[in-house]
Design an enzyme around this catalytic site. Structure first.
Site, PDB file in Angstrom:
ATOM      1  N   LYS A 113       0.831  -0.927   0.171  1.00  0.00           N
ATOM      2  CA  LYS A 113       0.004  -0.177  -0.099  1.00  0.00           C
ATOM      3  C   LYS A 113       0.946   1.425   0.088  1.00  0.00           C
ATOM      4  O   LYS A 113       0.610   2.496  -0.663  1.00  0.00           O
ATOM      5  CB  LYS A 113      -0.885   0.026   1.164  1.00  0.00           C
ATOM      6  CG  LYS A 113      -2.129  -1.028   1.032  1.00  0.00           C
ATOM      7  CD  LYS A 113      -3.241  -0.485   1.950  1.00  0.00           C
ATOM      8  CE  LYS A 113      -4.405  -1.659   1.922  1.00  0.00           C
ATOM      9  NZ  LYS A 113      -5.360  -1.560   3.015  1.00  0.00           N
ATOM     10  N   LYS A 195      -7.318 -13.873  -8.437  1.00  0.00           N
ATOM     11  CA  LYS A 195      -8.406 -13.992  -7.494  1.00  0.00           C
ATOM     12  C   LYS A 195      -9.499 -12.806  -8.013  1.00  0.00           C
ATOM     13  O   LYS A 195      -8.765 -11.720  -8.462  1.00  0.00           O
ATOM     14  CB  LYS A 195      -7.914 -13.534  -6.189  1.00  0.00           C
ATOM     15  CG  LYS A 195      -8.875 -13.879  -5.173  1.00  0.00           C
ATOM     16  CD  LYS A 195      -8.233 -13.532  -3.729  1.00  0.00           C
ATOM     17  CE  LYS A 195      -9.350 -13.222  -2.819  1.00  0.00           C
ATOM     18  NZ  LYS A 195      -9.097 -12.426  -1.568  1.00  0.00           N
ATOM     19  N   LYS A 198     -12.594  -7.420  -5.009  1.00  0.00           N
ATOM     20  CA  LYS A 198     -13.556  -6.508  -4.705  1.00  0.00           C
ATOM     21  C   LYS A 198     -13.254  -5.165  -5.139  1.00  0.00           C
ATOM     22  O   LYS A 198     -14.060  -4.326  -5.236  1.00  0.00           O
ATOM     23  CB  LYS A 198     -14.024  -6.447  -3.204  1.00  0.00           C
ATOM     24  CG  LYS A 198     -13.084  -5.962  -2.169  1.00  0.00           C
ATOM     25  CD  LYS A 198     -13.128  -6.668  -0.896  1.00  0.00           C
ATOM     26  CE  LYS A 198     -14.366  -5.606  -0.041  1.00  0.00           C
ATOM     27  NZ  LYS A 198     -13.739  -4.453   0.498  1.00  0.00           N
TER      28      LYS A 198
END
Ligand code: TRP
Length: 331
Positions: A113, A195, A198
């Site tokens: 991040k 994957k 979201k």
């Protein structure tokens, strides 16, 4: 309360995908009778990156409604917003004093991040795992259902709990990762090697559980497959098709072999349509319940208030114990 406690949190960012539904939420539905489950909307966590306030508020409420619409039952489980229970931030502060900066700087998610948001490497980003530890430890949680990406955060939570327990006396339950019975892993519809995320920037990569039927169909019809024509389960050589088969199986209730038998030689278009339809059918009652909940904000907020109150009662017990042990003057 003498059932084991399960805690899980979700950041209200991006969308709740059919991958979350198949891999996590559908398992939680079954766990609600055997465990005391606590599900938090981790709305403090997601402040570590900039949010647009009005959108963020809406999305957090929407996530809350989606959880309930999926069947997480406020009568059985505690459903609440993390920010409504001030004890999280309070315990985080105390735990901060038992956590080393080096430990936080080594976290892979922090490094990722920090690289992604190089212009905003704020303290919250570094301290994120300690807030997560507070979430978990406040409730004397035994089990935390986590995906591979959160394993390191659970490890540090355990380290902090053990460290505190050894310095004082047993205070926190040391939580373990909960590995679900199955929890099929669902991949991106655009890049079946990855994957389903979201927060994928490509809107066609993931399907939200409250998506409109025609959008769902479009996404499945344009899902990446391969240049073969046979519908066969072979994750290595046919990852796209195999992923669709797993989705269809999980959402429609057909076995993988049954799908092969029914669609093996029908061509991809027919198979993809059937897969999309199975997903639409499965999500229909969830979407209907979601729409109903979102048009009844008073009810939603009443559920949230009740959840926060129940959470707070449990959280206080742990926090008071912690404060006493570290030597703060009791009120
Ligand atoms: N960090 C988790 C994630 O991004 C969300 C989360 C916050 C969480 N608090 C938690 C998960 C406590 C499990 C337990 O997925």
């Amino acid at each position: 309360m003498n059932k084991k406690i399960i805690y899980s949190g979700i950041q209200p960012t991006g969308i709740i995908t059919i991958g979350n539904f198949i891999g996590a939420i559908s398992n939680w539905l079954k766990m609600q009778d055997d465990y005391d489950c606590i599900f938090g909307i981790a709305d403090l966590h997601a402040l570590t990156v900039r949010q647009v306030p009005a959108e963020y508020r809406k999305r957090a409420l929407s996530f809350f409604a989606q959880y309930i619409a999926c069947g997480l039952d406020p009568e059985k489980s505690i459903l609440y917003f993390q920010s409504h229970v001030a004890e999280h931030a309070e315990l985080q502060w105390i735990l901060n004093c038992f956590t080393y900066i080096g430990e936080m700087q080594r976290m892979t998610q922090f490094k990722d991040k920090a690289a992604k948001h190089a212009d905003n490497i704020n303290m919250g980003l570094l301290d994120y795992p300690v807030l997560m530890a507070a979430d978990i430890l406040l409730y004397q949680t035994s089990l935390v259902p986590v995906g591979i990406d959160q394993k390191q955060h659970l490890e540090i939570t355990r380290d902090i709990a053990v460290r505190f327990n050894n310095l004082y006396s047993p205070t926190f339950t040391v939580p373990e990762a909960y590995i679900g019975e199955r929890g099929a892993k669902i991949y991106s519809l655009r890049e079946p090697g990855q994957k389903m995320s979201k927060s994928d920037p490509d809107p066609n990569a993931a399907v939200s559980i409250i998506e409109d039927a025609d959008v769902i169909m479009k996404k499945f019809m344009s899902a990446v497959t391969d240049s073969d024509t046979v519908v066969r389960y072979d994750p290595e050589n046919k990852p796209g098709v195999s992923n669709l088969m797993v989705i269809m199986s999980e959402m429609g209730g057909l076995g993988i072999q049954e799908i092969e038998r029914l669609y093996g030689d029908k061509g991809y278009a027919v198979f993809k349509r059937a897969c999309g339809e199975a997903v639409v059918e499965r999500l229909k009652p969830i979407k209907a319940e979601y729409d109903r909940l979102m048009s009844d904000k008073d009810y939603l907020m009443a559920v949230a208030r009740d959840g926060a109150e129940r959470a707070r009662r449990l959280a206080r017990r742990t926090l008071n114990k912690v404060k006493r042990k570290v030597g703060l003057v009791e009120q």
